[in-house]
Scaffold this active site. Structure first.
Site, mmCIF file in Angstrom:
data_model
loop_
_atom_site.group_PDB
_atom_site.id
_atom_site.type_symbol
_atom_site.label_atom_id
_atom_site.label_comp_id
_atom_site.label_asym_id
_atom_site.label_seq_id
_atom_site.Cartn_x
_atom_site.Cartn_y
_atom_site.Cartn_z
ATOM 1 N N GLN A 1 10.621 70.873 6.951
ATOM 2 C CA GLN A 1 11.630 70.109 6.219
ATOM 3 C C GLN A 1 11.025 69.511 4.947
ATOM 4 O OE1 GLN A 1 11.886 69.804 9.814
ATOM 5 N NE2 GLN A 1 13.599 71.222 9.579
ATOM 6 N N ASN B 1 20.932 73.516 16.285
ATOM 7 C CA ASN B 1 19.566 73.449 16.777
ATOM 8 C C ASN B 1 19.613 73.752 18.271
ATOM 9 O OD1 ASN B 1 17.860 71.940 14.434
ATOM 10 N ND2 ASN B 1 19.946 71.156 14.515
ATOM 11 N N ASN C 1 11.467 63.083 12.213
ATOM 12 C CA ASN C 1 10.044 63.138 11.897
ATOM 13 C C ASN C 1 9.802 62.986 10.400
ATOM 14 O OD1 ASN C 1 8.958 63.555 14.544
ATOM 15 N ND2 ASN C 1 9.711 65.654 14.476
ATOM 16 N N CYS D 1 16.528 64.264 9.902
ATOM 17 C CA CYS D 1 15.186 64.705 10.271
ATOM 18 C C CYS D 1 14.399 63.449 10.618
ATOM 19 C CB CYS D 1 14.512 65.478 9.142
ATOM 20 S SG CYS D 1 12.819 65.983 9.550
ATOM 21 N N CYS E 1 10.776 68.286 16.644
ATOM 22 C CA CYS E 1 12.052 68.017 15.975
ATOM 23 C C CYS E 1 12.559 66.690 16.500
ATOM 24 C CB CYS E 1 13.060 69.137 16.245
ATOM 25 S SG CYS E 1 14.697 68.818 15.512
ATOM 26 N N GLU F 1 14.829 75.272 15.465
ATOM 27 C CA GLU F 1 15.564 74.444 14.508
ATOM 28 C C GLU F 1 16.436 75.291 13.594
ATOM 29 O OE1 GLU F 1 14.227 70.912 12.545
ATOM 30 O OE2 GLU F 1 12.228 71.176 13.421
ATOM 31 N N ASN G 1 15.790 72.451 4.681
ATOM 32 C CA ASN G 1 15.021 73.321 5.548
ATOM 33 C C ASN G 1 14.284 74.354 4.712
ATOM 34 O OD1 ASN G 1 16.037 72.136 8.018
ATOM 35 N ND2 ASN G 1 17.968 73.199 7.578
#
Length: 286
Positions: free
Chosen positions: A48, A197, A79, A77, A224, A215, A68
């Site tokens: 990402q 996802n 993370n 997202c 994810c 993903e 993406n």
């Protein structure tokens, strides 16, 4: 550095490869083509891409768009949000931020142990909100299977929207399935008009589960965050676990708390890898 200099930060959130580009105060705007071009640069590969713009809403610290690796846009997202926040915490000395995305506002806090907590918002379970192509009264287990009707390989996933559409299949061993082969077909299944996802989840205790994720727009990734949230709330919703769980992904662990107030709090570490320079032509060529 001159105004023509554009830089990126390469980070990861438990193995989820993240690149951060800060366009606050700059005229450039990210495009799908520019995102793909950045991913092809040495040292800038990502799952990402997190792009920061000037704040749009009073009281927020920045507006963030998420891409993406295929150039498609993602609305969530976890993370990546932790990675962005880690850098903002370190550069400002603050321990709380509010970031805006196309899916809404995200409140983020720094922890004494160096981990970052993101309020991922409220989960959505109605079939229209996920979205699904046809009605399902109960999204805790929908009619979808892989393999023969009388002996399906996978079946009856839970579905949820945590900024992005998610489908979670309950299995006894996440490594027993070739998710690299199954994932693309399920991601693009006609039931998911915005793609989805796809996760394989194994509940290991009332407070823990193991997860493997394909993903949407990125493929197999080591982690994810939104999928971890979707699996956690779906496990609690189906009485497989309680509302506080540790989710173990190939890249590491995330702590998820689905609060009594219907907020999902995700806590985990981040890691800075390196920074680099973007060629000035990257946006002109887009």
């Amino acid at each position: 550095m001159t105004r023509d200099d554009l830089t990126f930060l390469k980070m990861n959130g438990i193995g989820n490869e993240i690149v951060v580009v800060d366009l606050r105060g700059r005229p450039e705007r990210m495009t799908a083509a520019a995102a793909r071009a950045i991913a092809a640069l040495p040292g800038a590969h990502f799952d990402q891409l997190m792009v920061l713009y000037d704040a749009r809403t009073p009281g927020t610290d920045a507006f963030m768009r998420i891409y993406n690796i295929d150039g498609s846009e993602s609305f969530a997202c976890g993370n990546g949000t932790r990675c962005v926040s880690r850098r903002l915490f370190d550069s400002t000395g603050r321990d709380r931020l509010t970031l805006e995305t196309r899916a809404g506002l995200l409140a983020v806090s720094d922890n004494a142990d160096g981990r970052v907590t993101v309020d991922m918002g409220e989960p959505r379970f109605d079939w229209r909100d996920i979205p699904l192509a046809e009605p399902f009264a109960d999204t805790r287990a929908i009619e979808l299977q892989v393999g023969p009707i009388d002996a399906p390989l996978l079946h009856s996933p839970a579905v949820a929207n945590i900024g992005n559409p998610h489908a979670i299949f309950w299995v006894d061993d996440v490594e027993a399935y070739d998710l690299a082969s199954i994932g693309p077909m399920l991601e693009n299944h006609p039931l998911f008009p915005e793609r989805a996802n796809i996760s394989l989840a194994h509940v290991t205790s009332p407070s823990s589960l193991t997860l493997k994720v394909w993903e949407r727009g990125a493929g197999l990734t080591r982690a994810c965050g939104s999928a971890a949230c979707a699996a956690a709330v779906s496990a609690a919703r189906t009485k497989r676990t309680g509302r506080q769980v540790t989710v173990t992904l190939p890249g590491g662990k995330l702590d998820i708390d689905w609060t009594a107030g219907n907020r999902i709090l995700m806590t985990g570490p981040t890691e800075f890898e390196h920074d680099g320079r973007l060629p000035p032509s990257i946006f002109a060529a887009a």
